[in-house]
Design an enzyme around this catalytic site. Structure first.
Site, PDB file in Angstrom:
ATOM      1  N   HIS A 121      42.787  56.046  33.578  1.00 16.88           N
ATOM      2  CA  HIS A 121      42.012  56.015  34.821  1.00 16.88           C
ATOM      3  C   HIS A 121      42.319  57.173  35.755  1.00 16.88           C
ATOM      4  CE1 HIS A 121      40.425  52.294  33.434  1.00 16.88           C
ATOM      5  NE2 HIS A 121      41.639  51.808  33.296  1.00 16.88           N
ATOM      6  N   GLU A 146      32.264  40.742  32.906  1.00 18.79           N
ATOM      7  CA  GLU A 146      31.112  41.534  32.467  1.00 18.79           C
ATOM      8  C   GLU A 146      31.178  41.729  30.969  1.00 18.79           C
ATOM      9  OE1 GLU A 146      30.394  44.632  36.249  1.00 18.79           O
ATOM     10  OE2 GLU A 146      31.419  45.314  34.451  1.00 18.79           O
ATOM     11  N   ARG A 195      34.266  57.534  50.002  1.00 17.41           N
ATOM     12  CA  ARG A 195      35.113  58.630  50.489  1.00 17.41           C
ATOM     13  C   ARG A 195      34.634  59.936  49.862  1.00 17.41           C
ATOM     14  NH1 ARG A 195      37.727  56.338  46.014  1.00 17.41           N
ATOM     15  NH2 ARG A 195      37.993  57.856  44.339  1.00 17.41           N
ATOM     16  N   LYS A 237      34.091  44.020  44.777  1.00 18.93           N
ATOM     17  CA  LYS A 237      33.257  44.467  43.648  1.00 18.93           C
ATOM     18  C   LYS A 237      32.198  43.441  43.259  1.00 18.93           C
ATOM     19  CE  LYS A 237      35.927  47.883  43.981  1.00 18.93           C
ATOM     20  NZ  LYS A 237      35.523  49.122  44.657  1.00 18.93           N
TER      21      LYS A 237
END
Ligand code: MV4
Length: 461
Positions: A236, A201, A293, A117
């Site tokens: 999530h 972040e 994907r 990431k």
């Protein structure tokens, strides 16, 4: 190279989805199944099926040597990984290719790049796609973390470089919390991913999750198919997705579409893929991560574009050029998907496997059900609890919601608890109707949703 037969390295509804696409393309399919899936539909709908191992995923759907050997014995040209399991495993993609099977997905190096990431953030920044203020390198220790957090300003979020999809994240509100959490976060990342790198972040409060579908062929053509809004999620796990996002104007769509295409081109992407963004309350977009994907929620995009994403994905792997140019893509109407899970919302969404005693799928105009369940089917306890995706289309969002409501009411599943009553309650909330969506929507309205949970209208004795 045109494919004669492909192996579908997955199970459940996505295995059926891939088999259907292959059939329409005139391609034979070989499915694999575990000891827990002997009576699963994907083994019946495919031309051939190979038993691959015991029920636990590690022994079957994650068992690379067994899958490769099934592919060899049955003489397939290519392997489709679906989503989950091996879909974003760069080693698997590489092993497929080394054994002479085309991997129906992106190049292994694109999967690898986007799996890191920190690297993904760098790529976005390099091509001038906005990223959330934060670090470009891993933050090594608490001292460095404090410095970074002070300069961006609290709250901040700690993310594992090898994480993604919400795994390995911690929100930090002040310095004392950072002191308590930083080393733990590193440690957890090391245990979970074998990689302790953490980056930091600025934490965006109440964002929307908006993602752009792209298609990239092996000739350098990349197009986007507009966005999906996936803000309705819990821990999530997405529950409801829609296309287009009610918060995105045509101008915004063009802008984020270009961002997504730029990122795909920067990494030499090929296949179907999704670029995820956060949208803050002021309407700013920030790159978050890329999913390499086909996704669970791809059908809402299919409904508003008329494009069969899985067929395109297979054609791309065959080396065919895209059938569409960007100017051919039109977003028409509105589509909503509810993910129906075998879970009990009253028991904190505990999985509720068991036998389906009676089943009726909703129908009528503009309703699509992607599902592998049937009457008498026993949901095995070993896999994810998604049992059906219900997709409703309308000319407007309001019409799509009304269709969704009547389809959820028509849906009969007896023998197990499902999330259908919970979905009915969500789509009836005034705040959902008003499209005031954000990623903490379910949390915020959980009590209200539970109290309005609507039990089935129809039952079968
Ligand atoms: C964030 C965020 C707020 N600020 N990053 C969750 C999934 C993973 N892809 C990144 N996620 C988030 N990253 C910053 N800087 C909030 C989330 C987030 C979230 C994002 C999308 C969908 C649901 C979510 C639920 C909680 C947190």
């Amino acid at each position: 190279m045109k494919f004669n037969r492909i192996l579908v390295a997955n199970r459940g509804e996505i295995a059926l989805r891939i088999i259907r696409a292959a059939k329409e393309l005139g391609i034979e399919t070989v499915s694999i199944f575990s000891a827990g899936d002997e009576y699963s539909l994907h083994t019946i709908f495919s031309d051939e099926s190979v038993r691959i191992g015991e029920a636990p995923s590690e022994a079957s759907y994650l068992n690379i040597p067994q899958i490769i050997s099934a592919a060899s014995v049955r003489g397939v040209d290519a392997i489709h990984p679906g989503y989950g399991f091996l879909a974003e495993n760069p080693n698997f993609a590489e092993i497929c290719e080394e054994n002479g099977f085309k991997f129906i997905g992106p190049p292994a190096r694109a999967i690898k790049l986007m799996g890191d990431k920190i690297q993904a953030r760098k790529i976005a920044k390099d091509v001038d796609v906005p990223t959330i203020p934060g670090t470009d390198e891993p933050v090594d220790d608490l001292r460095a973390a404090k410095k970074v957090a002070n300069s961006i300003g609290y709250p901040v979020i700690l993310k594992a470089a090898a994480g993604g999809g919400g795994r390995g994240m911690r929100v930090v509100h002040d310095e004392s919390e950072l002191e308590r959490l930083f080393v733990t976060a590193q440690e957890e990342a090391r245990i979970a991913f074998g990689d302790n790198r953490i980056y930091i972040e600025k934490y965006i409060v109440k964002p929307r999750h908006i993602e752009v579908q792209i298609l990239a062929d092996s000739h350098g053509n990349v197009i986007h198919l507009g966005e999906r809004e996936c803000s309705i999620q819990r821990r999530h796990q997405k529950l409801i997705e829609e296309a287009p996002s009610p918060a995105v104007t045509p101008q915004m769509r063009m802008k984020i579409g270009e961002y997504a295409v730029r990122i795909a081109k920067a990494i030499g992407y090929e296949s179907a893929g999704t670029v995820e963004f956060l949208m803050d309350e002021a309407g700013n977009f920030y790159f978050m991560e890329m999913n390499t994907r086909v996704q669970v929620e791809h059908p809402v995009t299919e409904m508003v574009t008329g494009i069969d994403i899985v067929k395109e994905q297979i054609r791309i792997a065959e080396g065919e050029p895209l059938k569409y140019r960007q100017q051919d893509i039109e977003i028409r109407g509105h589509a909503i998907e509810c993910r129906i899970n075998a879970e009990d919302p009253e028991r904190d969404f505990a999985p509720n496997p068991g036998e389906i005693k009676a089943l009726y799928f909703p129908g009528g105009p503009y309703i699509r059900v992607d599902s592998h369940i049937y009457s008498g089917y026993k949901i095995p306890p070993h896999y994810d609890s998604l049992i059906a995706k219900l997709i409703a289309y309308g000319e407007t969002r309001d019409e799509a919601i009304k269709r969704m409501q009547r389809a959820l009411e028509e849906f009969i599943i007896e023998g197990i608890k499902t999330t259908i009553p919970f979905h009915l309650a969500i789509i009836n909330l005034p705040e959902f109707r008003a499209a005031k969506l954000h990623t903490h929507f379910i949390e915020e309205y959980l009590d209200k949703i539970k109290s309005k949970s609507i039990e089935p209208s129809y039952t079968v004795e």
